[in-house]
Design a protein around this motif. Structure first.
Motif, PDB file in Angstrom:
ATOM      1  N   ARG A  70      46.986 -80.503  25.593  1.00  0.00           N
ATOM      2  CA  ARG A  70      46.516 -81.322  24.472  1.00  0.00           C
ATOM      3  C   ARG A  70      47.624 -81.537  23.462  1.00  0.00           C
ATOM      4  O   ARG A  70      48.388 -80.641  23.150  1.00  0.00           O
ATOM      5  CB  ARG A  70      45.347 -80.625  23.765  1.00  0.00           C
ATOM      6  CG  ARG A  70      44.077 -80.689  24.537  1.00  0.00           C
ATOM      7  CD  ARG A  70      42.905 -80.103  23.754  1.00  0.00           C
ATOM      8  NE  ARG A  70      42.773 -80.753  22.464  1.00  0.00           N
ATOM      9  CZ  ARG A  70      42.803 -80.099  21.301  1.00  0.00           C
ATOM     10  NH1 ARG A  70      42.950 -78.815  21.237  1.00  0.00           N
ATOM     11  NH2 ARG A  70      42.672 -80.759  20.171  1.00  0.00           N
ATOM     12  N   ASP A  71      47.695 -82.749  22.963  1.00  0.00           N
ATOM     13  CA  ASP A  71      48.668 -83.091  21.925  1.00  0.00           C
ATOM     14  C   ASP A  71      48.242 -84.415  21.314  1.00  0.00           C
ATOM     15  O   ASP A  71      48.349 -85.455  21.952  1.00  0.00           O
ATOM     16  CB  ASP A  71      50.071 -83.202  22.522  1.00  0.00           C
ATOM     17  CG  ASP A  71      51.132 -83.475  21.479  1.00  0.00           C
ATOM     18  OD1 ASP A  71      50.799 -83.809  20.327  1.00  0.00           O
ATOM     19  OD2 ASP A  71      52.316 -83.355  21.829  1.00  0.00           O
ATOM     20  N   PRO A  72      47.738 -84.395  20.085  1.00  0.00           N
ATOM     21  CA  PRO A  72      47.270 -85.641  19.475  1.00  0.00           C
ATOM     22  C   PRO A  72      48.388 -86.596  19.073  1.00  0.00           C
ATOM     23  O   PRO A  72      48.127 -87.738  18.740  1.00  0.00           O
ATOM     24  CB  PRO A  72      46.490 -85.163  18.250  1.00  0.00           C
ATOM     25  CG  PRO A  72      47.071 -83.835  17.927  1.00  0.00           C
ATOM     26  CD  PRO A  72      47.516 -83.240  19.249  1.00  0.00           C
ATOM     27  N   VAL A  73      49.640 -86.145  19.132  1.00  0.00           N
ATOM     28  CA  VAL A  73      50.758 -86.976  18.703  1.00  0.00           C
ATOM     29  C   VAL A  73      51.424 -87.674  19.881  1.00  0.00           C
ATOM     30  O   VAL A  73      51.677 -88.874  19.851  1.00  0.00           O
ATOM     31  CB  VAL A  73      51.788 -86.134  17.912  1.00  0.00           C
ATOM     32  CG1 VAL A  73      52.983 -86.970  17.522  1.00  0.00           C
ATOM     33  CG2 VAL A  73      51.133 -85.510  16.692  1.00  0.00           C
ATOM     34  N   THR A  74      51.736 -86.917  20.926  1.00  0.00           N
ATOM     35  CA  THR A  74      52.393 -87.473  22.107  1.00  0.00           C
ATOM     36  C   THR A  74      51.350 -88.176  22.964  1.00  0.00           C
ATOM     37  O   THR A  74      50.262 -87.660  23.148  1.00  0.00           O
ATOM     38  CB  THR A  74      53.057 -86.348  22.925  1.00  0.00           C
ATOM     39  OG1 THR A  74      53.909 -85.610  22.061  1.00  0.00           O
ATOM     40  CG2 THR A  74      53.841 -86.896  24.082  1.00  0.00           C
ATOM     41  N   HIS A  75      51.702 -89.330  23.487  1.00  0.00           N
ATOM     42  CA  HIS A  75      50.704 -90.109  24.227  1.00  0.00           C
ATOM     43  C   HIS A  75      51.163 -90.424  25.646  1.00  0.00           C
ATOM     44  O   HIS A  75      51.364 -91.573  25.991  1.00  0.00           O
ATOM     45  CB  HIS A  75      50.393 -91.409  23.482  1.00  0.00           C
ATOM     46  CG  HIS A  75      49.734 -91.172  22.169  1.00  0.00           C
ATOM     47  ND1 HIS A  75      48.439 -90.756  22.057  1.00  0.00           N
ATOM     48  CD2 HIS A  75      50.212 -91.241  20.911  1.00  0.00           C
ATOM     49  CE1 HIS A  75      48.127 -90.603  20.780  1.00  0.00           C
ATOM     50  NE2 HIS A  75      49.200 -90.895  20.061  1.00  0.00           N
ATOM     51  N   ASP A  76      51.328 -89.384  26.471  1.00  0.00           N
ATOM     52  CA  ASP A  76      51.542 -89.665  27.886  1.00  0.00           C
ATOM     53  C   ASP A  76      50.196 -89.497  28.592  1.00  0.00           C
ATOM     54  O   ASP A  76      49.207 -89.065  27.995  1.00  0.00           O
ATOM     55  CB  ASP A  76      52.657 -88.796  28.492  1.00  0.00           C
ATOM     56  CG  ASP A  76      52.310 -87.319  28.601  1.00  0.00           C
ATOM     57  OD1 ASP A  76      51.119 -86.964  28.774  1.00  0.00           O
ATOM     58  OD2 ASP A  76      53.238 -86.497  28.542  1.00  0.00           O
ATOM     59  N   ALA A  77      50.137 -89.860  29.845  1.00  0.00           N
ATOM     60  CA  ALA A  77      48.864 -89.907  30.566  1.00  0.00           C
ATOM     61  C   ALA A  77      48.182 -88.547  30.652  1.00  0.00           C
ATOM     62  O   ALA A  77      46.959 -88.438  30.466  1.00  0.00           O
ATOM     63  CB  ALA A  77      49.089 -90.489  31.959  1.00  0.00           C
ATOM     64  N   VAL A  78      48.942 -87.496  30.937  1.00  0.00           N
ATOM     65  CA  VAL A  78      48.344 -86.163  31.068  1.00  0.00           C
ATOM     66  C   VAL A  78      47.823 -85.683  29.713  1.00  0.00           C
ATOM     67  O   VAL A  78      46.727 -85.128  29.622  1.00  0.00           O
ATOM     68  CB  VAL A  78      49.353 -85.157  31.669  1.00  0.00           C
ATOM     69  CG1 VAL A  78      48.809 -83.741  31.611  1.00  0.00           C
ATOM     70  CG2 VAL A  78      49.684 -85.532  33.107  1.00  0.00           C
ATOM     71  N   LYS A  79      48.558 -85.907  28.659  1.00  0.00           N
ATOM     72  CA  LYS A  79      48.109 -85.481  27.331  1.00  0.00           C
ATOM     73  C   LYS A  79      46.876 -86.272  26.890  1.00  0.00           C
ATOM     74  O   LYS A  79      45.953 -85.708  26.311  1.00  0.00           O
ATOM     75  CB  LYS A  79      49.239 -85.605  26.328  1.00  0.00           C
ATOM     76  CG  LYS A  79      50.364 -84.623  26.650  1.00  0.00           C
ATOM     77  CD  LYS A  79      51.288 -84.400  25.524  1.00  0.00           C
ATOM     78  CE  LYS A  79      52.434 -83.483  25.856  1.00  0.00           C
ATOM     79  NZ  LYS A  79      52.239 -82.425  26.778  1.00  0.00           N
ATOM     80  N   ASN A  80      46.825 -87.554  27.199  1.00  0.00           N
ATOM     81  CA  ASN A  80      45.630 -88.346  26.884  1.00  0.00           C
ATOM     82  C   ASN A  80      44.424 -87.822  27.656  1.00  0.00           C
ATOM     83  O   ASN A  80      43.316 -87.743  27.109  1.00  0.00           O
ATOM     84  CB  ASN A  80      45.865 -89.822  27.203  1.00  0.00           C
ATOM     85  CG  ASN A  80      46.786 -90.487  26.205  1.00  0.00           C
ATOM     86  OD1 ASN A  80      46.986 -89.998  25.098  1.00  0.00           O
ATOM     87  ND2 ASN A  80      47.373 -91.604  26.609  1.00  0.00           N
ATOM     88  N   PHE A  81      44.630 -87.466  28.924  1.00  0.00           N
ATOM     89  CA  PHE A  81      43.551 -86.876  29.725  1.00  0.00           C
ATOM     90  C   PHE A  81      43.095 -85.558  29.105  1.00  0.00           C
ATOM     91  O   PHE A  81      41.897 -85.315  28.942  1.00  0.00           O
ATOM     92  CB  PHE A  81      44.016 -86.679  31.174  1.00  0.00           C
ATOM     93  CG  PHE A  81      43.199 -85.701  31.956  1.00  0.00           C
ATOM     94  CD1 PHE A  81      41.830 -85.806  32.024  1.00  0.00           C
ATOM     95  CD2 PHE A  81      43.814 -84.670  32.641  1.00  0.00           C
ATOM     96  CE1 PHE A  81      41.079 -84.887  32.753  1.00  0.00           C
ATOM     97  CE2 PHE A  81      43.088 -83.760  33.375  1.00  0.00           C
ATOM     98  CZ  PHE A  81      41.713 -83.863  33.420  1.00  0.00           C
ATOM     99  N   ALA A  82      44.036 -84.684  28.747  1.00  0.00           N
ATOM    100  CA  ALA A  82      43.686 -83.390  28.153  1.00  0.00           C
ATOM    101  C   ALA A  82      42.918 -83.571  26.849  1.00  0.00           C
ATOM    102  O   ALA A  82      41.943 -82.854  26.594  1.00  0.00           O
ATOM    103  CB  ALA A  82      44.944 -82.557  27.923  1.00  0.00           C
ATOM    104  N   ASN A  83      43.339 -84.533  26.045  1.00  0.00           N
ATOM    105  CA  ASN A  83      42.623 -84.811  24.791  1.00  0.00           C
ATOM    106  C   ASN A  83      41.208 -85.290  25.080  1.00  0.00           C
ATOM    107  O   ASN A  83      40.249 -84.860  24.431  1.00  0.00           O
ATOM    108  CB  ASN A  83      43.376 -85.835  23.954  1.00  0.00           C
ATOM    109  CG  ASN A  83      44.671 -85.285  23.401  1.00  0.00           C
ATOM    110  OD1 ASN A  83      44.833 -84.096  23.213  1.00  0.00           O
ATOM    111  ND2 ASN A  83      45.628 -86.175  23.163  1.00  0.00           N
TER     112      ASN A  83
END
Length: 64
Positions: free
Chosen positions: A4-17
């Motif tokens: 999770r990372d609300p700042v970085t917007h790669d595909a895996v982080k968007n999925f985790a969010n």
């Protein structure tokens, strides 16, 4: 959830969010098939199952 990372917007982080905010997501499961089946039926926030596959590989690598 570790991705999770609300700042970085790669595909895996968007999925985790998205999974974090999904109240029904099986967050404690370690079963690939259970999570994959859930996402196929309920993962509207997941653009492609390839993203889940990538996240799963990252999860397995971190577990080693």
């Amino acid at each position: 959830m570790t991705q999770r990372d609300p700042v970085t917007h790669d595909a895996v982080k968007n999925f985790a969010n998205g999974a974090f905010y999904d109240q029904s997501f099986p967050k404690q499961s370690k079963d690939f098939d259970e999570i994959s089946r859930y996402l196929e039926e309920n993962g509207g926030y997941l653009q492609s199952m390839d993203i889940f596959d990538e996240a799963w590989q990252q999860y397995l690598a971190a577990e080693e």
